[in-house]
Motif scaffolding. Structure first.
Motif, mmCIF file in Angstrom:
data_model
loop_
_atom_site.group_PDB
_atom_site.id
_atom_site.type_symbol
_atom_site.label_atom_id
_atom_site.label_comp_id
_atom_site.label_asym_id
_atom_site.label_seq_id
_atom_site.Cartn_x
_atom_site.Cartn_y
_atom_site.Cartn_z
ATOM 1 N N LYS A 30 -52.993 56.303 14.900
ATOM 2 C CA LYS A 30 -52.104 57.294 15.293
ATOM 3 C C LYS A 30 -53.061 58.552 14.988
ATOM 4 N N ARG A 156 -61.304 62.687 5.078
ATOM 5 C CA ARG A 156 -60.091 62.205 5.159
ATOM 6 C C ARG A 156 -59.303 61.745 6.196
ATOM 7 N N ASN A 157 -59.124 60.785 6.860
ATOM 8 C CA ASN A 157 -60.030 60.548 7.777
ATOM 9 C C ASN A 157 -59.652 59.325 8.926
ATOM 10 N N TYR A 161 -59.828 54.577 9.131
ATOM 11 C CA TYR A 161 -59.039 53.435 9.644
ATOM 12 C C TYR A 161 -59.714 52.374 10.409
ATOM 13 N N LEU B 321 -53.935 60.716 2.922
ATOM 14 C CA LEU B 321 -54.804 59.480 2.995
ATOM 15 C C LEU B 321 -54.353 58.416 3.776
ATOM 16 N N GLN B 323 -51.916 58.427 6.933
ATOM 17 C CA GLN B 323 -51.302 59.540 7.747
ATOM 18 C C GLN B 323 -50.190 58.795 8.653
#
Lengths: 236, 392
Positions: A30, A156-157, A161, B321, B323
């Motif tokens: 996302k 942050r970031n 992910y 952090l 999301q």
């Protein structure tokens, strides 16, 4: 059953699952979907894309690469991750866009294709490599004089992910053996200085901030966490 | 229609701290209050020849740290308040006494309020925060993305988040349909500035008198304290002469502080404890007294409110952090973190109040024996001090 192709259907299924999630805006990817229109808009506003030769370094699953191709650029995407490249190629079948995807480092690709590109993009990658300056140097080699370079670093970031999901394989190919955890914030001044060394003129710097309440990204003056940068290669 | 990241109902100490914490995260908001703007609000008046108000709060080291992070100058606390080095609690008849080391400040509410307003005046924050006074909340509606808030001005505004910091009689809480459980007491708190014959030496003192707990909270002047008497006789104590009242208080102050030699104007306010059964609903959340109000005898009310804001602000920061997580999930985590702690403190304060309340001689004996026992229990005392310091 044909034995002509040596493929494992389970492996294929794994790639297809990953491809589906990578391109699902409600999945763990996302954040990347959230920033993609913003960074694409930034690039399209500052450089002509239609009919131009564009290289996307660290293309991953091809989110930005496809957007660039949709803007009628002739795009090549390179990445060191096997899995992201598979994802990108699988999705390309659906979107029917003409994109060349290759597994290569920026440095190797620059040796083979000097002075080839009108636009080079290298987004959310520099903070993950041990030697960002070497990438900037390669970008200079790849660009035609007067070509546009777009960089971003995200602290942050969204991309962290991807590293968590795509995992060690990605890291291992991106980093030399024995090194790990290169996620480091590169200050805009450090990047600007590296750009000057490699004969770039800094055109623009803008912050990108995430609002945890509205859950949207927006361009802003705050370059403390995430930022986009536009530079022009001026070797003379 | 105006749209904000956050809207805060209530520009008291807790509401202002929330506004500072969130604007410092780069968010844009509105804070409104039904009261007057701070410049027009009443501060201290001349009391006993001093510029002192009897409306004070105890601030523990955790709160000092938080307020400093919000931009309140570290020197402010020593300049404006009285540093507290210990607290002494004793039974009204002198049969038991307990001394605990303590740290923190006793500080007048209006000075702290001004310090927070000053911190809000920094250009980057002033730009991000709209302030409205003499405005209340009339109605609210919320869906997955937005809270729509109708104000007494007739204006409807939209926000991603609504924070109810509008005190124990929170209108926001009512509009959210959140029930609260109340403990009513037969006591009313009477407060005034007082002067005693002996200096307070930076010790907060509390005597459990037959009428209810009587506290002397030190002010920066060596012989001046704020007297807080949570009393069943507050009305009588309010209407008697200053001389008569000083004599009543002197019975209890005599041993450590000498007689009360002068008092300022007296004011009373009702006492009750209450606790909201939930803190979060959709994109709305309660903090401070709107979520929980407690008996002032432990001096913890404001500290709990600041701790709420620390937790809420952290929960929102964490969304950066991760999301994928939604705001309402973050608000529920805030509730899960704060409600048990606040409930424990509320229950402990209620228990203390009840133990010290009844005039039964047997209970008094048990209590004074208990205090003598407690006085010798070093580890238990340490635990009590830590709790009072905000390290629950």
């Amino acid at each position: 059953m044909t034995t002509a192709e040596n493929v494992d259907p389970i492996e294929i299924q794994k790639f297809e699952d990953m491809a589906r999630r990578w391109w699902d805006p409600d999945s763990e990817f996302k954040p990347l979907h959230a920033i993609n229109p913003l960074r694409m808009h930034y690039i399209a506003e500052r450089a002509t894309l239609a009919g131009k030769r564009v290289l996307d370094i660290g293309c991953g699953g091809g989110l930005l690469t496809e957007a660039l191709a949709t803007a009628e650029a002739s795009v090549t995407g390179i990445d060191m991750g096997t899995l992201p490249l598979q994802v990108a190629k699988l999705h390309q079948h659906e979107s029917n866009l003409e994109i060349e995807y290759l597994q290569s480092t920026a440095e190797d690709y620059a040796e083979q294709h000097p002075g080839t590109f009108d636009v080079v993009t290298c987004l959310e990658m520099l903070e993950h490599v041990p030697d960002p300056d070497s990438i900037i140097n390669a970008c200079g080699k790849l660009l035609k004089p007067g070509g546009d370079l777009f960089l971003s670093t995200i602290n942050r970031n969204p991309k962290s992910y991807l590293f968590a999901i795509v995992g060690a394989e990605y890291f291992l190919r991106l980093l030399p053996r024995g090194t790990h955890d290169y996620q480091k914030f590169i200050r805009p001044s450090e990047l600007a200085s590296s750009l000057r060394t490699h004969q770039f003129d800094l055109q623009n710097l803008v912050g990108m901030t995430y609002n945890p309440i509205t859950q949207h990204y927006a361009l802003s003056g705050d370059t403390q966490v995430n930022y986009l940068m536009h530079a022009r290669y001026e070797p003379f | 229609m105006a749209r904000y990241d956050f809207v805060i109902a209530g520009a008291g100490l807790v509401g202002l701290s929330a506004a500072l914490a969130l604007t410092r995260q780069g968010l844009k908001g509105l804070i409104f209050d039904h009261g007057l703007a701070p410049s027009a609000a009443s501060g201290a008046t001349q009391v006993l020849g001093l510029d002192r108000s009897p409306r004070v709060s105890a601030i523990n080291p955790a709160s000092v740290k938080f307020l400093t992070q919000l931009g309140v100058a570290p020197a402010f606390f020593d300049q404006a308040g009285c540093s507290v080095s210990g607290m002494t609690v004793w039974d009204g008849d002198g049969s038991g006494e307990l001394s605990l080391p303590s740290a923190g400040y006793i500080i007048e509410n209006h000075r702290l309020l001004n310090a927070l307003f000053n911190a809000l005046g920094q250009p980057s924050i002033a730009e991000a925060l709209t302030q409205q006074f003499e405005v209340g909340i009339v109605d609210l509606q919320q869906d997955d993305e937005t809270v729509s808030i109708t104000l007494t001005t007739g204006e409807t505004i939209q926000s991603g988040l609504l924070i109810g910091a509008d005190g124990s009689a929170s209108r926001t809480r009512d509009l959210l349909g959140i029930q609260s459980v109340a403990w009513r007491y037969d006591q009313t708190a009477l407060v005034c500035v007082s002067e005693t014959a002996l200096p307070h030496q930076g010790i907060a003192r509390q005597s459990f008198t037959p009428e209810g707990p009587l506290a002397f909270l030190p002010l920066p002047e060596p012989n001046h304290s704020v007297l807080v008497w949570s009393s069943t006789q507050a009305q009588a104590q309010l209407h008697c002469s200053e001389k008569e009242f000083a004599a009543m208080a002197s019975v209890h102050s005599a041993r450590p502080l000498g007689p009360v030699t002068a008092i300022g104007a007296r004011a009373v306010f009702p006492l009750q404890q209450q606790h909201a059964i939930r803190y979060a609903k959709g994109r709305s959340v309660l903090v401070g007294d709107a979520a929980h109000s407690i008996h002032p005898l432990a001096g913890q009310g404001l500290n709990l409110g600041f701790a709420d804001v620390v937790s809420l602000s952290q929960a929102i920061e964490n969304l950066r952090l991760d999301q994928r997580q939604s705001l309402s999930e973050a608000l529920r985590r805030y509730e899960a973190q704060r409600r048990p702690v606040n409930l424990r403190m509320t229950a402990a304060t209620d228990l203390l109040k009840r133990v010290f309340d009844p005039p039964s001689p047997l209970l008094r004996l048990a209590r004074s024996t208990g205090m003598r026992w407690l006085q010798n229990q070093t580890r238990l005392k340490q635990a009590l001090s830590l709790a009072a310091a905000g390290h629950l």
